[in-house]
Design a protein around this motif. Structure first.
Motif, short mmCIF file in Angstrom:
data_model
loop_
_atom_site.label_atom_id
_atom_site.label_comp_id
_atom_site.label_asym_id
_atom_site.label_seq_id
_atom_site.Cartn_x
_atom_site.Cartn_y
_atom_site.Cartn_z
N GLU A 158 37.30 13.06 -26.40
CA GLU A 158 35.96 13.38 -26.88
C GLU A 158 35.09 13.95 -25.77
O GLU A 158 34.32 14.89 -25.98
CB GLU A 158 35.31 12.13 -27.46
CG GLU A 158 35.93 11.67 -28.76
CD GLU A 158 35.10 10.58 -29.43
OE1 GLU A 158 33.96 10.37 -28.99
OE2 GLU A 158 35.60 9.96 -30.37
N GLU A 159 35.20 13.39 -24.56
CA GLU A 159 34.41 13.90 -23.44
C GLU A 159 34.84 15.30 -23.05
O GLU A 159 34.00 16.15 -22.69
CB GLU A 159 34.53 12.95 -22.25
CG GLU A 159 33.85 11.61 -22.48
CD GLU A 159 34.13 10.61 -21.36
OE1 GLU A 159 33.29 9.75 -21.12
OE2 GLU A 159 35.21 10.71 -20.75
N ARG A 212 36.12 17.52 -25.11
CA ARG A 212 35.62 18.41 -26.15
C ARG A 212 34.13 18.70 -25.97
O ARG A 212 33.69 19.84 -26.08
CB ARG A 212 35.89 17.81 -27.52
CG ARG A 212 35.37 18.67 -28.66
CD ARG A 212 35.67 18.07 -30.02
NE ARG A 212 35.10 16.75 -30.16
CZ ARG A 212 35.81 15.64 -30.20
NH1 ARG A 212 37.11 15.68 -30.10
NH2 ARG A 212 35.22 14.47 -30.33
N GLU A 213 33.35 17.67 -25.69
CA GLU A 213 31.92 17.87 -25.50
C GLU A 213 31.65 18.72 -24.26
O GLU A 213 30.71 19.53 -24.25
CB GLU A 213 31.22 16.51 -25.37
CG GLU A 213 31.28 15.66 -26.63
CD GLU A 213 30.68 16.36 -27.83
OE1 GLU A 213 29.70 17.13 -27.64
OE2 GLU A 213 31.16 16.15 -28.95
N LYS A 214 32.47 18.56 -23.23
CA LYS A 214 32.30 19.37 -22.03
C LYS A 214 32.59 20.84 -22.33
O LYS A 214 31.85 21.73 -21.88
CB LYS A 214 33.24 18.86 -20.93
CG LYS A 214 33.14 19.64 -19.63
CD LYS A 214 34.11 19.09 -18.60
CE LYS A 214 34.05 19.92 -17.31
NZ LYS A 214 35.04 19.42 -16.30
N ARG A 232 32.33 22.33 -25.25
CA ARG A 232 31.27 22.85 -26.10
C ARG A 232 30.03 23.18 -25.28
O ARG A 232 29.37 24.20 -25.51
CB ARG A 232 30.93 21.83 -27.19
CG ARG A 232 32.01 21.70 -28.25
CD ARG A 232 31.64 20.66 -29.30
NE ARG A 232 32.64 20.59 -30.35
CZ ARG A 232 32.61 19.72 -31.36
NH1 ARG A 232 31.61 18.85 -31.44
NH2 ARG A 232 33.56 19.73 -32.28
N ALA A 233 29.70 22.31 -24.33
CA ALA A 233 28.55 22.59 -23.47
C ALA A 233 28.79 23.84 -22.62
O ALA A 233 27.87 24.64 -22.41
CB ALA A 233 28.27 21.39 -22.58
#
Length: 326
Positions: free
Chosen positions: A39-40, A42-44, A46-47
């Motif tokens: 999850e981290e 993926r969020e990285k 996306r950012a």
């Protein structure tokens, strides 16, 4: 974690898929960038994609402003370039590393007035307790109980282990409408029980080596992974289509099975387009429901009844004339 790592069964109730709540909390507390969870990561990403789009738009706006300034000063018309050294591309752009001020975290300090030496005490945070649990669907739980024999289902009141027969009846009764009696002599004697339909599909693909997960995010019933969601994206999107062997039983059924009746072409085209855009192949999985006139409902008392169901697949591909001429 054993069920997740050795077959990707279930999901964390505090996570999107992998039970990673504890690891994420440790990373937040210790401010570490190592051993990121899925999850981290993926969020990285996306950012980073968001920042890339902002940097690219800013560079294009700067080039356009420069062209307008040249036209105003010299009268020359210059077409703003959408590519070049001044315009970042996905292949050359790199995220800006965070500054030291952003990454450093000062420990919280509470002064002690009673300390004559002027010493200061640092506050210690309590140790983290893993409060996350693994959620299993009924299909996953029964596959682990019956097919792999590695799960024990307990009665929620007495905490006594349930027999396979009790688990089989309980999972079917969970889908029976309230107005239908659930007496011991008439427990879940329906060939079109939603649990049976979905378990037939789940067992079919699991027995063939696929990792099967829920597909509600892409408007389908299931997603098929070759190895697992942490290795690659799903390649196939499954839509379960029940087919009654006897049309009269469908008319008199107490279950409103989804996709049992002919669906509209616009709906099918929409689902196919959604999954084509995320590079997934749409598969219509037809499950033939045996007729009670041919097979006695008594066979539903055990998992042996699954042999009377059949599964057929139809693969759909979206035709794009401009891309498929070769």
């Amino acid at each position: 974690m054993t069920l997740w790592r050795r077959g990707f069964f279930g999901k964390g109730d505090l996570s999107r898929s992998e039970p990673s709540w504890l690891t994420r909390q440790i990373n937040i507390r210790e401010n570490k960038g190592k051993h990121l969870t899925a999850e981290e990561i993926r969020e990285k990403r996306r950012a980073e994609r968001k920042q890339f789009k902002l940097d690219r738009a800013k560079a294009i706006a700067a080039v356009a402003a420069e062209a307008e300034a040249i036209f105003a000063a010299e009268g020359r018309v210059i077409t703003p370039a959408l590519s070049g050294p001044a315009i970042p591309s996905a292949a050359t752009w790199k995220p800006t590393p965070p500054s030291v001020a952003e990454t450093s975290v000062e420990p919280s300090i509470i002064p002690n007035d009673d300390d004559q030496n002027g010493e200061q005490d640092t506050t210690e945070e309590p140790p983290l307790e893993d409060v996350e649990h693994l959620q299993l669907t009924l299909q996953e739980a029964f596959f682990l109980t019956w097919a792999l024999d590695c799960l024990i289902v307990q009665d929620p009141e007495t905490l006594e282990p349930l027999t396979l027969q009790q688990v089989w009846n309980a999972f079917q009764n969970a889908h029976i409408p309230i107005h239908i009696p659930k007496s011991p002599s008439q427990q879940a004697r329906h060939f079109d029980n939603p649990f049976l339909i979905n378990y037939v599909v789940y067992h079919h693909y699991r027995s063939l080596g696929w990792v099967i997960k829920g597909g509600i995010k892409f408007c389908v019933d299931y997603l098929l992974y070759k190895r697992g969601p942490v290795f690659s994206h799903a390649e196939f999107a499954i839509v379960v289509c029940p087919v009654y062997e006897d049309p009269e039983e469908q008319a008199n059924s107490s279950f409103a099975l989804q996709n049992a009746s002919p669906f509209e072409w616009s709906w099918l085209s929409t689902i196919n387009r959604v999954n084509s855009q995320v590079q997934k192949t749409l598969v219509l999985t037809y499950v033939t429901i045996p007729s009670a006139k041919r097979v006695s409902p008594e066979v539903l008392s055990s998992p042996a009844c699954l042999a009377h169901y059949s599964v057929r697949e139809v693969v759909l591909r979206r035709f794009i004339p401009a891309r498929m001429r070769d």
